[in-house]
Enzyme design. Structure first.
Site, PDB file in Angstrom:
ATOM      1  N   ASP A 241       0.854  -1.189   0.000  1.00 20.00           N
ATOM      2  CA  ASP A 241       0.000   0.000   0.000  1.00 20.00           C
ATOM      3  C   ASP A 241       0.889   1.238   0.000  1.00 20.00           C
ATOM      4  OD1 ASP A 241      -2.153   1.647  -0.047  1.00 20.00           O
ATOM      5  OD2 ASP A 241      -2.872   1.187   1.976  1.00 20.00           O
ATOM      6  N   GLY A 320     -10.609   9.971   6.642  1.00 24.70           N
ATOM      7  CA  GLY A 320     -10.095  11.329   6.572  1.00 24.70           C
ATOM      8  C   GLY A 320      -8.631  11.386   6.968  1.00 24.70           C
TER       9      GLY A 320
END
Length: 479
Positions: A241, A320
């Site tokens: 990732d 977020g």
């Protein structure tokens, strides 16, 4: 810093306590007030305790890197124990245990090396496509010398079958019931915000010389970004990732991260912190949040697939916060990948290690001041040589040759290697037809300084990339 500590400790604090806090804080220079505040809030410790812990963890990280090199095949992993305020090292024999204790660590004798644990975990990784939906992930737990497999719900049979199918011995695995449901923290912003394509938002992880690194699930290779303007030069997800964004001219990478309190936290390097160390992350949804490193080399199964090699922590995060910076003291650790829970009830967050990103793409971390650290005491060296090495490779300087002195005197070399690597430096002298090392710098750091007083003769410098890859600078003086 002193005024801030006084405010945290209260007006009634004795002068002696303030001086103690200032003294300990001096050992972790570069750590921001905001990070100290977040550690106090989330770890339940005082400012003085936070400063002392960071100092202890910095010392433990240095000891860990040294022992990795010394113990080699006898190394079984390590972790920082805050109760004992020291590094604990797992070893496979009493000789290795004595070596660890001699360097100030506590030693625990185990049956499997870290390399063996990683190899067993790789068997599970190779079968990630067939892992049951109930399996949330797995990781190497060095403190128990086993692989931990996380399984949702109370029925653990599917997880045990998954392990059995991989060929990993049952006695090397612990299956744990878990409520985790990891998901990538996308559609969000962590450090500083940037935007992908038509408006998807993520966050800058850490600056590199031509841009920044971030989470791979934020965008595919070739995708355009704005604020700052750039393009994904590389991206990998799932499996990994991580991503590298190359920014356009006019954007200036800076060696710091947003602390969401009106300031910035300086990045001094990317030395890995041991398991058990504190870690703080920055995100626009929940600001600064801290926790501890629970494991490294953790595999997590997201709906999109399994990601391996992550840092597992109990620092909380929420949508977020994806892609943002995770830092221990002033050392970059990773970029936010995903997690479970929230910052009201607590949770688990995973980070892609930053050093893996730097090495994969051949990047150089930008440290405090917007550039790379200078070559130390050899900035005024008579000769300067530059080169690039891959992990395990060597280079001979000057320029593949040697130099001859006709007088006795001091030979000096200063090597500045890439952040997050371990580069070593050797001074060799020609004896007949054989080169013999007469001085060396072999600490577990990226940079080395060697000073040697020698007689007339022919010499050369050897630069060795013990671990990690990248560009180096060597400054030298000769009699």
């Amino acid at each position: 810093m002193a005024r801030r500590l006084v405010a945290l400790l209260g007006a009634a604090a004795a002068a002696t306590s303030v001086l103690t806090a200032m003294t300990v804080t001096a050992a972790v220079a570069g750590t921001s007030d905001e990070l100290f505040g977040a550690m106090q809030r989330d770890l339940g410790i005082s400012a003085t305790e936070a400063a002392a812990r960071l100092s202890d963890e910095d010392r433990a990280a240095k000891t860990d890197r040294l022992l990795r090199k010394k113990l080699s095949q006898g190394y079984g992993g390590s972790w920082y124990d805050p109760g004992k305020e020291k590094l604990v090292v797992a070893v496979t024999g009493e000789a290795a245990a004595r070596t660890a204790r001699a360097d100030g660590a506590e030693a625990v004798v185990v049956s499997r090396t870290e390399a063996q644990l990683d190899a067993l975990k790789s068997r599970l990784d190779s079968r990630s496509a067939t892992s049951p939906r109930t399996v949330a992930g797995w990781y190497v737990d060095v403190s128990s010398n086993r692989i931990v497999v996380l399984s949702r719900g109370e029925a653990l049979g599917a997880a045990h079958s998954f392990v059995a199918g991989s060929g990993v011995p049952a006695d090397a695995v612990t299956v744990v019931a878990s409520a985790e449901s990891p998901r990538p923290l996308i559609d969000v912003v962590g450090g500083n915000a940037y935007y992908i394509g038509s408006g998807t938002r993520c966050s800058v992880g850490f600056s590199v010389t031509d841009g920044f690194v971030t989470a791979g699930h934020c965008g595919n290779t070739g995708a355009s970004t704005s604020q700052p303007t750039g393009q994904f030069a590389g991206s990998s997800f799932p499996g990994n990732d991580y991503a590298h964004v190359r920014v356009a001219a006019g954007n200036t990478p800076v060696g710091a991260v947003n602390n969401y309190s009106g300031g910035r936290v300086a990045v001094a390097g990317s030395q890995d912190a041991p398991v058990g160390s504190s870690i703080c992350r920055s995100g626009s949804t929940t600001g600064w949040r801290c926790g501890t490193i629970q494991a490294r080399n953790s595999s997590v199964t997201y709906p999109q697939g399994t990601v391996s090699g992550l840092i597992r922590t109990n620092a909380c995060a929420e949508p977020g916060d994806s892609g943002g910076s995770a830092i221990s003291g002033s050392q970059a650790q990773g970029v936010t990948s995903g997690g479970s829970g929230n910052c009201s009830s607590g949770g688990t967050t995973y980070f892609q290690p930053v050093n893996e990103i730097l090495q994969t793409y051949g990047l150089t971390l930008v440290t405090d001041g917007g550039g790379n650290p200078p070559g130390g005491d050899c900035d005024d060296a008579e000769n300067t040589y530059n080169g690039t090495l891959s992990s395990g490779a060597n280079a001979i300087q000057p320029n593949g040759g040697s130099y001859t002195t006709t007088a006795t005197g001091v030979h000096r070399g200063c090597l500045a290697g890439p952040s997050g690597t371990d580069f070593d430096l050797y001074l060799q002298k020609l004896n007949g037809s054989t080169w013999t090392a007469v001085a060396s710098g072999t600490t577990p750091e990226a940079s080395e300084t060697v000073t040697y007083t020698g007689t007339a003769g022919t010499y050369r410098w050897r630069v060795h990339a013990y671990s990690g890859s990248g560009a180096y600078t060597l400054g030298t003086d000769a009699p």
